[in-house]
Design a protein around this motif. Sequence first.
Motif, short mmCIF file in Angstrom:
data_model
loop_
_atom_site.label_atom_id
_atom_site.label_comp_id
_atom_site.label_asym_id
_atom_site.label_seq_id
_atom_site.Cartn_x
_atom_site.Cartn_y
_atom_site.Cartn_z
N GLY A 1 51.09 -56.17 -24.61
CA GLY A 1 51.67 -56.60 -25.87
C GLY A 1 52.15 -55.44 -26.72
O GLY A 1 53.25 -55.50 -27.31
N LEU A 2 51.37 -54.38 -26.77
CA LEU A 2 51.74 -53.21 -27.56
C LEU A 2 53.01 -52.55 -27.03
O LEU A 2 53.95 -52.26 -27.79
CB LEU A 2 50.59 -52.20 -27.57
N VAL A 3 53.08 -52.34 -25.74
CA VAL A 3 54.27 -51.73 -25.13
C VAL A 3 55.49 -52.62 -25.36
O VAL A 3 56.57 -52.13 -25.71
CB VAL A 3 54.05 -51.46 -23.62
N PHE A 4 55.32 -53.92 -25.21
CA PHE A 4 56.43 -54.84 -25.41
C PHE A 4 57.00 -54.73 -26.83
O PHE A 4 58.20 -54.62 -27.01
CB PHE A 4 55.97 -56.28 -25.13
N VAL A 5 56.13 -54.71 -27.82
CA VAL A 5 56.58 -54.63 -29.21
C VAL A 5 57.17 -53.25 -29.52
O VAL A 5 58.24 -53.15 -30.13
CB VAL A 5 55.42 -54.96 -30.17
N VAL A 6 56.50 -52.20 -29.09
CA VAL A 6 56.95 -50.84 -29.39
C VAL A 6 58.31 -50.54 -28.76
O VAL A 6 59.12 -49.81 -29.34
CB VAL A 6 55.89 -49.80 -28.95
N VAL A 7 58.58 -51.11 -27.60
CA VAL A 7 59.87 -50.87 -26.94
C VAL A 7 60.94 -51.82 -27.44
O VAL A 7 62.06 -51.40 -27.78
CB VAL A 7 59.73 -50.96 -25.40
N SER A 8 60.65 -53.10 -27.53
CA SER A 8 61.70 -54.08 -27.83
C SER A 8 62.16 -54.11 -29.28
O SER A 8 63.34 -54.27 -29.55
CB SER A 8 61.26 -55.49 -27.41
#
Length: 182
Positions: free
Chosen positions: A157-164
Amino acid sequence: VGRATGEWKGSGEYGEHLLDHPEDAQLVGRWLVVLFGALTPLVVFRATRAAGLGRGAWVAAFLVGTGLLHVQFSTQERPWVPLVFFMALAAWPAALYVESGRAKHLVLASASAALSFACHQGGAPAIGIPVLACLFGPLGWRGSALAERVKQLALVGLVFVVVSVPIGHPYWLRYGLTSAAD
């Protein structure tokens, strides 16, 4: 390129150039669509091979390479080619994660899914790819294995938000989520 070759000296002259040649503003995007469209069958082949399809990977790549619906939609100035490319790219490390359990595969799957969402809101379901990989991965469901699984889901979830968000939806950072009434 035009500034380096002397065709224009600043943004004003470039704006005037675009009035006469609007296609120049879209040239980089069109080349990226060509590149992503050409690489999509290869990515699908690698993802399906990693998922254990064996010779079926050739069929999957053939179907993606000849079923050019995502390319046709992109001719209408929609980002379907990169969206499909990044969604397929998310499946490749997700399949590797299910076998290996290595968190780096999950991070790569989540980042690829995030890039799919960054292309268009239609890529939002791509988050399901790394989430399902984590749920079906080799970690157990008790004790420390369950705690590790929860950590990995939080990482997804963190990677998804930080990238997108910064790449595809930076307006959320400035204006927040808006309602339909706004």
